[in-house]
Design an enzyme around this catalytic site. Structure first.
Site, PDB file in Angstrom:
ATOM      1  N   ARG A 149      -3.291  -4.539  -3.579  1.00  0.00           N
ATOM      2  CA  ARG A 149      -3.109  -3.632  -4.716  1.00  0.00           C
ATOM      3  C   ARG A 149      -4.392  -2.816  -4.835  1.00  0.00           C
ATOM      4  O   ARG A 149      -5.476  -3.257  -4.426  1.00  0.00           O
ATOM      5  CB  ARG A 149      -2.898  -4.410  -6.013  1.00  0.00           C
ATOM      6  CG  ARG A 149      -1.659  -5.301  -6.023  1.00  0.00           C
ATOM      7  CD  ARG A 149      -1.582  -6.067  -7.342  1.00  0.00           C
ATOM      8  NE  ARG A 149      -0.386  -6.913  -7.400  1.00  0.00           N
ATOM      9  CZ  ARG A 149      -0.351  -8.199  -7.096  1.00  0.00           C
ATOM     10  NH1 ARG A 149      -1.464  -8.812  -6.706  1.00  0.00           N
ATOM     11  NH2 ARG A 149       0.768  -8.885  -7.191  1.00  0.00           N
ATOM     12  N   LYS A 173      -3.383 -10.692  -9.667  1.00  0.00           N
ATOM     13  CA  LYS A 173      -2.971 -10.687 -11.068  1.00  0.00           C
ATOM     14  C   LYS A 173      -3.178 -12.062 -11.689  1.00  0.00           C
ATOM     15  O   LYS A 173      -2.935 -13.079 -11.041  1.00  0.00           O
ATOM     16  CB  LYS A 173      -1.499 -10.291 -11.188  1.00  0.00           C
ATOM     17  CG  LYS A 173      -1.254  -8.797 -10.950  1.00  0.00           C
ATOM     18  CD  LYS A 173       0.197  -8.456 -11.217  1.00  0.00           C
ATOM     19  CE  LYS A 173       0.439  -6.965 -11.072  1.00  0.00           C
ATOM     20  NZ  LYS A 173       1.853  -6.621 -11.317  1.00  0.00           N
ATOM     21  N   HIS A 245      -0.167   2.362  -3.703  1.00  0.00           N
ATOM     22  CA  HIS A 245       0.830   1.292  -3.607  1.00  0.00           C
ATOM     23  C   HIS A 245       1.749   1.485  -2.400  1.00  0.00           C
ATOM     24  O   HIS A 245       2.342   0.514  -1.913  1.00  0.00           O
ATOM     25  CB  HIS A 245       1.649   1.220  -4.892  1.00  0.00           C
ATOM     26  CG  HIS A 245       1.943  -0.186  -5.320  1.00  0.00           C
ATOM     27  ND1 HIS A 245       0.960  -1.083  -5.680  1.00  0.00           N
ATOM     28  CD2 HIS A 245       3.106  -0.869  -5.415  1.00  0.00           C
ATOM     29  CE1 HIS A 245       1.508  -2.243  -5.991  1.00  0.00           C
ATOM     30  NE2 HIS A 245       2.803  -2.149  -5.835  1.00  0.00           N
ATOM     31  N   ARG A 248       0.728  -0.652   0.397  1.00  0.00           N
ATOM     32  CA  ARG A 248       1.145  -2.049   0.188  1.00  0.00           C
ATOM     33  C   ARG A 248       2.624  -2.224   0.535  1.00  0.00           C
ATOM     34  O   ARG A 248       3.008  -3.176   1.212  1.00  0.00           O
ATOM     35  CB  ARG A 248       0.873  -2.420  -1.282  1.00  0.00           C
ATOM     36  CG  ARG A 248       1.235  -3.841  -1.683  1.00  0.00           C
ATOM     37  CD  ARG A 248       0.676  -4.097  -3.073  1.00  0.00           C
ATOM     38  NE  ARG A 248       1.324  -5.185  -3.772  1.00  0.00           N
ATOM     39  CZ  ARG A 248       0.983  -6.463  -3.679  1.00  0.00           C
ATOM     40  NH1 ARG A 248      -0.006  -6.814  -2.873  1.00  0.00           N
ATOM     41  NH2 ARG A 248       1.612  -7.388  -4.377  1.00  0.00           N
ATOM     42  N   HIS A 271       2.868 -12.438  -4.677  1.00  0.00           N
ATOM     43  CA  HIS A 271       3.985 -12.403  -5.629  1.00  0.00           C
ATOM     44  C   HIS A 271       4.237 -13.806  -6.184  1.00  0.00           C
ATOM     45  O   HIS A 271       4.298 -14.769  -5.429  1.00  0.00           O
ATOM     46  CB  HIS A 271       5.267 -11.917  -4.940  1.00  0.00           C
ATOM     47  CG  HIS A 271       5.281 -10.450  -4.681  1.00  0.00           C
ATOM     48  ND1 HIS A 271       6.119  -9.864  -3.754  1.00  0.00           N
ATOM     49  CD2 HIS A 271       4.571  -9.428  -5.235  1.00  0.00           C
ATOM     50  CE1 HIS A 271       5.911  -8.554  -3.746  1.00  0.00           C
ATOM     51  NE2 HIS A 271       4.979  -8.269  -4.629  1.00  0.00           N
ATOM     52  N   TYR A 280      11.933  -6.034  -0.178  1.00  0.00           N
ATOM     53  CA  TYR A 280      11.638  -5.582   1.178  1.00  0.00           C
ATOM     54  C   TYR A 280      12.750  -5.921   2.161  1.00  0.00           C
ATOM     55  O   TYR A 280      12.854  -5.301   3.215  1.00  0.00           O
ATOM     56  CB  TYR A 280      10.278  -6.135   1.632  1.00  0.00           C
ATOM     57  CG  TYR A 280       9.183  -5.615   0.746  1.00  0.00           C
ATOM     58  CD1 TYR A 280       8.807  -4.279   0.798  1.00  0.00           C
ATOM     59  CD2 TYR A 280       8.576  -6.428  -0.199  1.00  0.00           C
ATOM     60  CE1 TYR A 280       7.841  -3.778  -0.046  1.00  0.00           C
ATOM     61  CE2 TYR A 280       7.603  -5.937  -1.052  1.00  0.00           C
ATOM     62  CZ  TYR A 280       7.248  -4.605  -0.965  1.00  0.00           C
ATOM     63  OH  TYR A 280       6.293  -4.107  -1.814  1.00  0.00           O
TER      64      TYR A 280
END
Length: 299
Positions: A149, A173, A245, A248, A271, A280
């Site tokens: 990110r 995150k 992004h 990514r 994730h 994806y």
């Protein structure tokens, strides 16, 4: 009264949920929107606990009329649900007026993805005649090599580099750590940048361990990376909507197209849920369908 609840909520998000300042402010703004609605419509409530489900429904209709997009509405509802969940958790409320609140359906648009050739074309536009050019090349190579990110790449620390084993430690995150493999091209560009460019910078106090710096020795901003990529994309003549992004997305899509295990991709992207990574597989199916349409005689 509402201000004291907002302050407590803010502290909870920071300390218990380990959220970034940016995320915390976004959640608090969601609560403020509810307050604004109540005041604007003569429904002032002394405490958040006095708000009813009917008030919530009317608030959602109000923000929709203000012209907020479906995704912004869903974000606000999510913030309000988190606020009342916190109140219940801390025994400050006995009922949750957001429990039956439904967010508007969002059409999930598949993000633009760059081919490997397009990524090479964008990176080729970087002028290596400047110090910033070497830094930018190292940044783009790292973003594509590791699927980072933009916040992760600008906050990357020198002590998080483990080049001897070909890995970097990424803080994602919620301050969650993950180890991500890094490719030889990215490692080489980081090494060139550190030896020839970064060493010459007047590093600001507090940024001694920050890997990528601006020319004044300070930390880079997200906007700066965004502008660099936009300019390079235009120079490359690529018409797609390319942002940090996108690198990514392209990293993950190329892995899935190559047959990578989805759990491994999930781990590398950081994730929390496999369902987030599953987008994806949809991208991969689009790629397969496009290939059939272009090359199969029956299509």
């Amino acid at each position: 009264m509402w201000e004291s609840f907002r302050k407590l909520f803010k502290g909870y998000l920071r300390l218990e949920r380990s959220m970034s300042d940016h995320s915390v402010e976004a959640y608090v703004r969601d609560v403020e929107k509810l307050e604004q609605y109540l005041m604007a419509n003569g429904k002032e409530k002394l405490r958040p606990q006095d708000v009813t489900f009917e008030d919530m429904q009317a608030c959602v209709q109000w923000i929709a009329k203000l012209g907020m997009t479906a995704s912004s509405q869903a974000r606000t509802i999510s913030g309000l649900k988190a606020f009342y969940k916190f109140l219940l958790l801390e025994d400050m409320a006995t009922e949750d007026p957001t429990q039956l609140l439904e967010a508007p359906k969002i059409l999930r648009k598949l993000p633009d993805v760059l081919s490997f050739e397009e990524i090479e074309k964008i990176i080729a536009q970087i002028s290596l005649d400047t110090a910033e050019g070497h830094r930018n090349k190292a940044i783009l190579e790292t973003m594509y090599s590791c699927g980072l990110r933009v916040s992760e790449v600008i906050n990357l620390q020198i002590t998080q580099l483990h080049m001897d084993v070909g890995f970097i430690r990424v803080i994602g995150k919620g301050n969650k750590e993950r180890m991500v493999p890094i490719g030889k091209d990215a490692m080489r560009q980081i090494d060139i940048y550190r030896r020839n460019v970064r060493i010459e910078l007047p590093v600001k106090y507090g940024e001694e361990d920050t890997l990528f710096l601006n020319r004044r020795g300070g930390a880079l901003s997200r906007v700066m990376i965004f502008l660099v990529i936009k300019e390079l994309t235009q120079k490359a003549g690529i018409q797609k909507n390319v942002s940090p992004h996108t690198f990514r997305h392209s990293f993950a899509t190329h892995l899935v197209e190559g047959g990578a295990d989805l759990r491994a991709v999930q781990e590398m992207l950081g994730h929390e849920s496999i369902t987030t990574t599953e987008i994806y597989t949809h991208l991969d199916r689009e790629y397969l369908r496009d290939t059939l349409m272009r090359f199969h005689p029956r299509f």
